[in-house]
Design a protein around this motif. Structure first.
Motif, PDB file in Angstrom:
ATOM      1  N   ALA A  19       0.844  -1.202   0.000  1.00  0.00           N
ATOM      2  CA  ALA A  19       0.000   0.000   0.000  1.00  0.00           C
ATOM      3  C   ALA A  19       0.881   1.254   0.000  1.00  0.00           C
ATOM      4  O   ALA A  19       0.601   2.235  -0.704  1.00  0.00           O
ATOM      5  N   LYS A  20       1.965   1.219   0.776  1.00  0.00           N
ATOM      6  CA  LYS A  20       2.889   2.349   0.826  1.00  0.00           C
ATOM      7  C   LYS A  20       3.601   2.528  -0.512  1.00  0.00           C
ATOM      8  O   LYS A  20       3.752   3.653  -1.019  1.00  0.00           O
ATOM      9  N   ARG A  21       4.037   1.422  -1.087  1.00  0.00           N
ATOM     10  CA  ARG A  21       4.738   1.495  -2.376  1.00  0.00           C
ATOM     11  C   ARG A  21       3.810   2.019  -3.473  1.00  0.00           C
ATOM     12  O   ARG A  21       4.223   2.816  -4.317  1.00  0.00           O
ATOM     13  N   ASN A  22       2.564   1.568  -3.451  1.00  0.00           N
ATOM     14  CA  ASN A  22       1.620   2.048  -4.454  1.00  0.00           C
ATOM     15  C   ASN A  22       1.341   3.540  -4.298  1.00  0.00           C
ATOM     16  O   ASN A  22       1.100   4.243  -5.286  1.00  0.00           O
ATOM     17  N   TYR A  23       1.383   4.016  -3.060  1.00  0.00           N
ATOM     18  CA  TYR A  23       1.258   5.449  -2.829  1.00  0.00           C
ATOM     19  C   TYR A  23       2.401   6.195  -3.518  1.00  0.00           C
ATOM     20  O   TYR A  23       2.193   7.238  -4.154  1.00  0.00           O
ATOM     21  N   ILE A  24       3.607   5.647  -3.417  1.00  0.00           N
ATOM     22  CA  ILE A  24       4.774   6.257  -4.078  1.00  0.00           C
ATOM     23  C   ILE A  24       4.587   6.235  -5.598  1.00  0.00           C
ATOM     24  O   ILE A  24       4.720   7.264  -6.274  1.00  0.00           O
ATOM     25  N   PHE A  25       4.282   5.046  -6.131  1.00  0.00           N
ATOM     26  CA  PHE A  25       4.134   4.919  -7.583  1.00  0.00           C
ATOM     27  C   PHE A  25       3.006   5.812  -8.107  1.00  0.00           C
ATOM     28  O   PHE A  25       3.147   6.459  -9.143  1.00  0.00           O
ATOM     29  N   ASP A  26       1.881   5.826  -7.404  1.00  0.00           N
ATOM     30  CA  ASP A  26       0.731   6.610  -7.859  1.00  0.00           C
ATOM     31  C   ASP A  26       1.029   8.111  -7.840  1.00  0.00           C
ATOM     32  O   ASP A  26       0.625   8.847  -8.744  1.00  0.00           O
ATOM     33  N   THR A  27       1.742   8.566  -6.799  1.00  0.00           N
ATOM     34  CA  THR A  27       2.097   9.984  -6.713  1.00  0.00           C
ATOM     35  C   THR A  27       2.995  10.383  -7.875  1.00  0.00           C
ATOM     36  O   THR A  27       2.761  11.402  -8.547  1.00  0.00           O
ATOM     37  N   ILE A  28       4.022   9.578  -8.121  1.00  0.00           N
ATOM     38  CA  ILE A  28       4.953   9.874  -9.223  1.00  0.00           C
ATOM     39  C   ILE A  28       4.226   9.802 -10.562  1.00  0.00           C
ATOM     40  O   ILE A  28       4.398  10.666 -11.438  1.00  0.00           O
ATOM     41  N   ARG A  29       3.381   8.788 -10.715  1.00  0.00           N
ATOM     42  CA  ARG A  29       2.622   8.611 -11.962  1.00  0.00           C
ATOM     43  C   ARG A  29       1.725   9.825 -12.229  1.00  0.00           C
ATOM     44  O   ARG A  29       1.633  10.324 -13.354  1.00  0.00           O
ATOM     45  N   GLU A  30       1.072  10.314 -11.183  1.00  0.00           N
ATOM     46  CA  GLU A  30       0.176  11.466 -11.333  1.00  0.00           C
ATOM     47  C   GLU A  30       0.941  12.721 -11.755  1.00  0.00           C
ATOM     48  O   GLU A  30       0.483  13.483 -12.608  1.00  0.00           O
ATOM     49  N   VAL A  31       2.125  12.923 -11.160  1.00  0.00           N
ATOM     50  CA  VAL A  31       2.910  14.109 -11.510  1.00  0.00           C
ATOM     51  C   VAL A  31       3.441  14.002 -12.941  1.00  0.00           C
ATOM     52  O   VAL A  31       3.398  14.977 -13.710  1.00  0.00           O
ATOM     53  N   TYR A  32       3.925  12.831 -13.329  1.00  0.00           N
ATOM     54  CA  TYR A  32       4.367  12.641 -14.713  1.00  0.00           C
ATOM     55  C   TYR A  32       3.238  12.974 -15.690  1.00  0.00           C
ATOM     56  O   TYR A  32       3.448  13.660 -16.696  1.00  0.00           O
ATOM     57  N   ALA A  33       2.055  12.478 -15.398  1.00  0.00           N
ATOM     58  CA  ALA A  33       0.913  12.708 -16.293  1.00  0.00           C
ATOM     59  C   ALA A  33       0.583  14.197 -16.393  1.00  0.00           C
ATOM     60  O   ALA A  33       0.175  14.680 -17.460  1.00  0.00           O
ATOM     61  N   LEU A  34       0.768  14.940 -15.290  1.00  0.00           N
ATOM     62  CA  LEU A  34       0.500  16.378 -15.302  1.00  0.00           C
ATOM     63  C   LEU A  34       1.360  17.112 -16.330  1.00  0.00           C
ATOM     64  O   LEU A  34       0.974  18.157 -16.858  1.00  0.00           O
ATOM     65  N   TYR A  35       2.537  16.553 -16.610  1.00  0.00           N
ATOM     66  CA  TYR A  35       3.464  17.186 -17.541  1.00  0.00           C
ATOM     67  C   TYR A  35       3.431  16.546 -18.931  1.00  0.00           C
ATOM     68  O   TYR A  35       4.306  16.808 -19.756  1.00  0.00           O
ATOM     69  N   GLY A  36       2.443  15.694 -19.186  1.00  0.00           N
ATOM     70  CA  GLY A  36       2.251  15.149 -20.524  1.00  0.00           C
ATOM     71  C   GLY A  36       3.062  13.922 -20.860  1.00  0.00           C
ATOM     72  O   GLY A  36       3.208  13.566 -22.038  1.00  0.00           O
ATOM     73  N   TYR A  37       3.583  13.230 -19.845  1.00  0.00           N
ATOM     74  CA  TYR A  37       4.350  12.009 -20.101  1.00  0.00           C
ATOM     75  C   TYR A  37       3.410  10.806 -20.219  1.00  0.00           C
ATOM     76  O   TYR A  37       2.420  10.708 -19.501  1.00  0.00           O
ATOM     77  N   GLN A  38       3.744   9.877 -21.128  1.00  0.00           N
ATOM     78  CA  GLN A  38       2.930   8.687 -21.360  1.00  0.00           C
ATOM     79  C   GLN A  38       3.703   7.440 -20.940  1.00  0.00           C
ATOM     80  O   GLN A  38       4.921   7.366 -21.095  1.00  0.00           O
ATOM     81  N   GLN A  39       2.989   6.426 -20.449  1.00  0.00           N
ATOM     82  CA  GLN A  39       3.633   5.241 -19.889  1.00  0.00           C
ATOM     83  C   GLN A  39       3.900   4.177 -20.951  1.00  0.00           C
ATOM     84  O   GLN A  39       3.065   3.929 -21.823  1.00  0.00           O
ATOM     85  N   ILE A  40       5.085   3.559 -20.860  1.00  0.00           N
ATOM     86  CA  ILE A  40       5.407   2.362 -21.646  1.00  0.00           C
ATOM     87  C   ILE A  40       6.000   1.324 -20.694  1.00  0.00           C
ATOM     88  O   ILE A  40       6.317   1.627 -19.539  1.00  0.00           O
ATOM     89  N   GLU A  41       6.160   0.079 -21.189  1.00  0.00           N
ATOM     90  CA  GLU A  41       6.891  -0.964 -20.466  1.00  0.00           C
ATOM     91  C   GLU A  41       7.787  -1.704 -21.448  1.00  0.00           C
ATOM     92  O   GLU A  41       7.467  -1.807 -22.634  1.00  0.00           O
ATOM     93  N   THR A  42       8.911  -2.196 -20.939  1.00  0.00           N
ATOM     94  CA  THR A  42       9.833  -3.006 -21.742  1.00  0.00           C
ATOM     95  C   THR A  42      10.103  -4.309 -20.990  1.00  0.00           C
ATOM     96  O   THR A  42       9.865  -4.400 -19.780  1.00  0.00           O
ATOM     97  N   PRO A  43      10.628  -5.351 -21.679  1.00  0.00           N
ATOM     98  CA  PRO A  43      10.845  -6.643 -21.022  1.00  0.00           C
ATOM     99  C   PRO A  43      11.879  -6.585 -19.897  1.00  0.00           C
ATOM    100  O   PRO A  43      12.779  -5.740 -19.911  1.00  0.00           O
ATOM    101  N   ALA A  44      11.742  -7.506 -18.940  1.00  0.00           N
ATOM    102  CA  ALA A  44      12.736  -7.609 -17.861  1.00  0.00           C
ATOM    103  C   ALA A  44      14.104  -7.979 -18.429  1.00  0.00           C
ATOM    104  O   ALA A  44      15.142  -7.535 -17.932  1.00  0.00           O
ATOM    105  N   MET A  45      14.114  -8.801 -19.483  1.00  0.00           N
ATOM    106  CA  MET A  45      15.357  -9.217 -20.127  1.00  0.00           C
ATOM    107  C   MET A  45      15.575  -8.432 -21.412  1.00  0.00           C
ATOM    108  O   MET A  45      14.635  -8.165 -22.159  1.00  0.00           O
ATOM    109  N   GLU A  46      16.830  -8.083 -21.656  1.00  0.00           N
ATOM    110  CA  GLU A  46      17.254  -7.515 -22.935  1.00  0.00           C
ATOM    111  C   GLU A  46      18.414  -8.366 -23.444  1.00  0.00           C
ATOM    112  O   GLU A  46      19.027  -9.124 -22.678  1.00  0.00           O
ATOM    113  N   THR A  47      18.728  -8.255 -24.721  1.00  0.00           N
ATOM    114  CA  THR A  47      19.912  -8.949 -25.224  1.00  0.00           C
ATOM    115  C   THR A  47      21.146  -8.270 -24.636  1.00  0.00           C
ATOM    116  O   THR A  47      21.153  -7.052 -24.393  1.00  0.00           O
TER     117      THR A  47
END
Length: 453
Positions: A19-47
């Protein structure tokens, strides 16, 4: 039988911790969105081809490499095994690795998807990364990063905006921080001015450790990499500069007056700091000429954030990296980004006890289970509570009320609803405040109005 365990440098997280960690992630996510940033994800493994050579020699050593599937030793001779050369063997039996950070995978993503993205491209990414580091307080082998990057724009307004994002996030958390800034061009100019331009990487790696090993330790490392005494003596007063940001810039501009690269770094830094003077930041910006950020891909402004009230390492960092995508066949694309260290922020918020109660207490209301008849009465009410946004549980078993109350206390549930014969006859419920012990007989509408705010 021995108890199961997890690898050193990794952690389990309880429901309260999540719950505490999600509070951190959600706060950061909300601020990023305020500035027009969009979310992506990449694989855990890379070459490994994607990862190797992007973090400097020290970074490459900290990459977790993944064995090839099947018979990973099929292309290895007995002679090679007997030589016991880890780097050579890894190159033959490992083609993949766990990502070290989110910036290099992002650069790979930009190049791979260049036909699909609109430049400048502003993305954020919140995912775990892995480093084969020595575990210690605030340093883990598996941890989350929360990155924001802009590629496709040379404008220093991007740096200004990222500093505002940092300030906004930590202001929302209630953490007092100092935001440190420097420029790799200034560091290159310093190396050039002291006659050690070819040793810029060695110099930056060494002075980046100043907080950890002190000036004597830095000087030993510099001597070990071949820096002579004359160059080291010229370096000492530069990295020990004090005063206001403007005073430091004025002094370093005089020192680097003959270095075109160094003066470019001074101009960039002055633009960023002057622009931020008009942004009413809550936290202090400090020009720190010892800040080096030991990653080779930074080419311009670099940033690092220190918590003022907790002794812990950097909790945010980043910088400008003009040449990163060129490594993947897309030259000329400039980028700048920051990364919040969620795990260290988690530790800081814990130490300072700054989590809002509503972020930690997940369930707001528990319905006590007195039996089938009472549950048939309560279930539609519970549904209405959830529709109103109230986090609601019904105890699943009709057991002694003492046990159900103990469950509520253990989970820090602030309110309990009871419905027996008396309440059902009046089409009401008894609401108990678990902290004060006060009980009220309420209609469903009154209960919802009371708890929804």
């Amino acid at each position: 039988m021995a108890k199961p365990s997890i690898p050193k440098g990794t952690r389990d997280f309880s429901p309260v911790e999540m719950a505490k960690r999600n509070y951190i992630f959600d706060t950061i996510r909300e601020v990023y969105a305020l500035y027009g940033y969009q979310q992506i994800e990449t694989p855990a493994m890379e070459t490994l081809q994607t990862l190797m050579g992007k973090y400097g020699e020290e970074g490459d050593k900290l990459l977790f490499k993944v064995l090839n599937s099947g018979d990973c030793l099929c292309n290895v001779t007995d002679e090679e095994l007997l030589q016991r050369n880890p780097a050579h063997l890894a190159a033959k039996i490992c083609e993949k690795g766990l990502r070290y950070d989110l910036t290099v995978p992002f650069a790979r993503y930009v190049v791979q998807h260049r036909e699909e993205i609109q430049l400048p491209f502003k993305r954020y990414q919140i995912q775990p990364v892995w480093r084969a580091d020595r575990p210690q307080r605030g340093r883990y082998r598996e941890f989350y990063q929360c990155d924001a990057d802009v590629v496709g724009s040379d404008s220093l307004l991007n740096e200004v905006e990222l500093m505002q994002i940092i300030d906004t996030v930590f202001t929302r958390f209630g953490i007092r921080v100092q935001i440190k800034i420097n420029n790799r061009k200034i560091l290159s100019g310093i190396a050039e001015t002291i006659g050690a331009g070819d040793k810029i990487v060695d110099i930056t790696v060494a002075i980046d450790k100043l907080d950890k090993i002190g000036i004597e330790g830095v000087n030993k490392e510099l001597a070990a990499c071949g820096l002579d005494e004359d160059a080291m003596s010229k370096l000492q007063p530069i990295i020990s500069l004090s005063g206001t940001n403007d005073e430091k810039l004025e002094t370093i501009a005089q020192v680097l007056s003959e270095s075109e690269t160094g003066m470019k770094g001074v101009e960039e830094t002055r633009f960023i700091l002057d622009a931020l003077k008009n942004c009413n930041l809550t936290n202090e910006m400090q020009l720190d000429l010892t800040l080096a950020r030991g990653l080779n891909y930074y080419t311009g402004a670099i940033f690092e954030v220190k918590a003022l009230d907790v002794q812990i390492g950097s909790i945010t960092g980043g910088g400008r990296y003009d040449n990163l995508t060129g490594i993947f066949g897309m030259p000329g694309l400039s980028g700048v980004g920051i990364s919040f260290g969620a795990d260290r922020i988690f530790d800081v918020l814990n130490t300072l006890d700054l989590y809002p109660k509503e972020a930690v207490n997940t369930t707001q209301l528990l319905f006590i289970n007195f039996g089938d008849c009472e549950m048939n009465y309560c279930m539609p009410i519970a549904r209405r509570c959830r529709e109103a946004g109230i986090k609601t549980e019904i105890f699943p078993d009709s057991v002694k009320m003492k046990k159900q109350m103990a469950y509520a206390n253990a989970k820090n549930i602030p309110f309990v609803a009871l419905a027996g014969e008396t309440e059902m006859a009046q089409n009401k419920l008894t609401l108990k405040d678990m902290q004060s012990g006060v009980q009220e007989l309420l209609t469903v509408k009154e209960l919802i109005e009371k708890l929804k705010y």
